[in-house]
Design a protein around this motif. Structure first.
Motif, PDB file in Angstrom:
ATOM      1  N   UNK A  32      13.499  36.697  24.916  1.00 46.41           N
ATOM      2  CA  UNK A  32      13.138  36.567  23.482  1.00 46.41           C
ATOM      3  C   UNK A  32      13.339  35.535  22.965  1.00 46.41           C
ATOM      4  N   UNK A  33      12.569  34.802  22.255  1.00 46.84           N
ATOM      5  CA  UNK A  33      13.120  33.568  21.011  1.00 46.84           C
ATOM      6  C   UNK A  33      13.241  34.371  19.908  1.00 46.84           C
ATOM      7  N   UNK A  34      14.198  34.534  18.704  1.00 49.36           N
ATOM      8  CA  UNK A  34      14.265  34.869  17.898  1.00 49.36           C
ATOM      9  C   UNK A  34      15.056  34.114  16.511  1.00 49.36           C
ATOM     10  N   UNK A  35      13.809  34.608  15.549  1.00 47.25           N
ATOM     11  CA  UNK A  35      13.992  34.098  14.262  1.00 47.25           C
ATOM     12  C   UNK A  35      14.547  34.733  13.214  1.00 47.25           C
ATOM     13  N   UNK A  36      13.933  33.761  11.860  1.00 45.49           N
ATOM     14  CA  UNK A  36      14.566  34.523  10.511  1.00 45.49           C
ATOM     15  C   UNK A  36      13.353  33.939   9.776  1.00 45.49           C
ATOM     16  N   UNK A  49      14.372  29.638  10.615  1.00 48.55           N
ATOM     17  CA  UNK A  49      14.991  29.017  11.702  1.00 48.55           C
ATOM     18  C   UNK A  49      14.406  29.969  12.831  1.00 48.55           C
ATOM     19  N   UNK A  50      14.753  29.873  13.994  1.00 45.24           N
ATOM     20  CA  UNK A  50      14.564  30.134  15.310  1.00 45.24           C
ATOM     21  C   UNK A  50      15.822  29.947  16.045  1.00 45.24           C
ATOM     22  N   UNK A  51      15.637  30.778  17.196  1.00 46.03           N
ATOM     23  CA  UNK A  51      16.972  30.110  18.494  1.00 46.03           C
ATOM     24  C   UNK A  51      16.536  31.044  19.860  1.00 46.03           C
ATOM     25  N   UNK A  53      15.817  32.411  23.988  1.00 48.08           N
ATOM     26  CA  UNK A  53      16.554  33.135  24.015  1.00 48.08           C
ATOM     27  C   UNK A  53      18.212  33.112  24.872  1.00 48.08           C
ATOM     28  N   UNK A  54      18.260  31.940  25.397  1.00 47.12           N
ATOM     29  CA  UNK A  54      19.798  31.820  25.842  1.00 47.12           C
ATOM     30  C   UNK A  54      21.209  31.277  25.020  1.00 47.12           C
ATOM     31  N   UNK A  55      19.916  30.957  23.283  1.00 50.44           N
ATOM     32  CA  UNK A  55      20.766  30.671  22.974  1.00 50.44           C
ATOM     33  C   UNK A  55      20.735  29.092  22.635  1.00 50.44           C
ATOM     34  N   UNK A  56      20.292  28.354  23.063  1.00 52.08           N
ATOM     35  CA  UNK A  56      21.173  26.909  23.850  1.00 52.08           C
ATOM     36  C   UNK A  56      19.593  26.309  23.241  1.00 52.08           C
ATOM     37  N   UNK A  57      19.134  27.168  22.561  1.00 52.09           N
ATOM     38  CA  UNK A  57      17.840  25.525  21.921  1.00 52.09           C
ATOM     39  C   UNK A  57      17.969  26.528  20.214  1.00 52.09           C
ATOM     40  N   UNK A  58      18.484  25.922  19.630  1.00 53.21           N
ATOM     41  CA  UNK A  58      17.948  26.352  17.361  1.00 53.21           C
ATOM     42  C   UNK A  58      16.504  25.112  16.846  1.00 53.21           C
ATOM     43  N   UNK A  59      15.974  25.597  16.277  1.00 56.96           N
ATOM     44  CA  UNK A  59      15.313  24.736  15.540  1.00 56.96           C
ATOM     45  C   UNK A  59      15.270  25.606  14.135  1.00 56.96           C
ATOM     46  N   UNK A  60      15.515  24.503  13.144  1.00 52.90           N
ATOM     47  CA  UNK A  60      15.570  24.873  11.405  1.00 52.90           C
ATOM     48  C   UNK A  60      14.029  24.051  10.970  1.00 52.90           C
ATOM     49  N   UNK A  61      13.812  24.753   9.342  1.00 50.36           N
ATOM     50  CA  UNK A  61      12.825  24.137   8.460  1.00 50.36           C
ATOM     51  C   UNK A  61      14.121  22.978   7.741  1.00 50.36           C
ATOM     52  N   UNK A  62      13.154  22.056   7.331  1.00 48.55           N
ATOM     53  CA  UNK A  62      13.604  20.720   6.872  1.00 48.55           C
ATOM     54  C   UNK A  62      14.854  21.603   5.095  1.00 48.55           C
ATOM     55  N   UNK A  63      14.359  22.403   4.497  1.00 51.51           N
ATOM     56  CA  UNK A  63      15.013  22.599   3.598  1.00 51.51           C
ATOM     57  C   UNK A  63      16.657  23.097   4.149  1.00 51.51           C
ATOM     58  N   UNK A  64      16.521  24.144   5.615  1.00 49.47           N
ATOM     59  CA  UNK A  64      18.436  25.138   5.324  1.00 49.47           C
ATOM     60  C   UNK A  64      18.540  23.465   6.773  1.00 49.47           C
ATOM     61  N   UNK A  65      17.948  22.515   6.995  1.00 49.05           N
ATOM     62  CA  UNK A  65      18.888  22.133   8.052  1.00 49.05           C
ATOM     63  C   UNK A  65      20.092  21.677   7.780  1.00 49.05           C
ATOM     64  N   UNK A 104      10.146  31.666  25.421  1.00 46.60           N
ATOM     65  CA  UNK A 104       9.526  30.960  24.799  1.00 46.60           C
ATOM     66  C   UNK A 104      10.117  29.575  23.984  1.00 46.60           C
ATOM     67  N   UNK A 105       9.431  28.675  23.595  1.00 45.77           N
ATOM     68  CA  UNK A 105      10.174  27.547  22.892  1.00 45.77           C
ATOM     69  C   UNK A 105      10.309  28.120  21.543  1.00 45.77           C
ATOM     70  N   UNK A 106      11.928  27.689  20.672  1.00 45.73           N
ATOM     71  CA  UNK A 106      11.403  27.856  19.593  1.00 45.73           C
ATOM     72  C   UNK A 106      10.727  27.041  18.393  1.00 45.73           C
TER      73      UNK A 106
END
Length: 127
Positions: A32-36, A49-51, A53-65, A104-106
């Motif tokens: 499962x994807x996990x997030x903060x 942000x989120x990562x 299931x494998x740790x190979x993809x991440x996504x962040x809010x613009x404010x913390x990118x 699922x996708x981040x």
């Protein structure tokens, strides 16, 4: 019983760093994807942000990118949030979360898609 326990919060100076960790127990979340997320006083909880299931993809809010980095260790059932170049506006309670969709996708991790939350840890950025 599923539990997500965050740690690592505290007080940091502007420009400083903190590292948050989240330990999951009760089941494994390696699929499962996990997030903060975070919630400042008087504001709604927001995505950080989120990562995947494998740790190979991440996504962040613009404010913390560019300042925050999420990582995970599936063998230990943990997820971490490294926060650098902290700003006063990063002050909030930070929550660890697990998405409800396996593999699922981040990009689809939102408050509505999360089905497990941690209890939160306070981060205060102030001089």
């Amino acid at each position: 019983q599923v539990q997500l326990v965050e740690s690592g919060g505290g007080l940091a100076q502007p420009g400083g760093s903190l590292r948050l960790s989240c330990a999951a127990s009760g089941r494994t979340f390696s699929s499962y994807a996990m997030g903060w997320f975070r919630q400042a006083p008087g504001k709604e909880r927001e995505f950080v942000g989120a990562i995947n299931w494998s740790g190979g993809s991440t996504h962040y809010a613009d404010s913390v990118k560019g300042r925050f980095t999420i990582s995970r260790d599936n063998a230990r059932n943990t997820v971490s949030l490294q926060m650098n170049s902290l700003k006063p506006e990063d002050t909030a309670v930070y929550y660890c979360a697990v998405d409800s969709s396996a593999y699922g996708s981040v990009w689809y991790v939102t408050k509505a898609s999360v089905n497990y939350w941690g209890q939160g840890t306070q981060v205060t950025v102030s001089s």
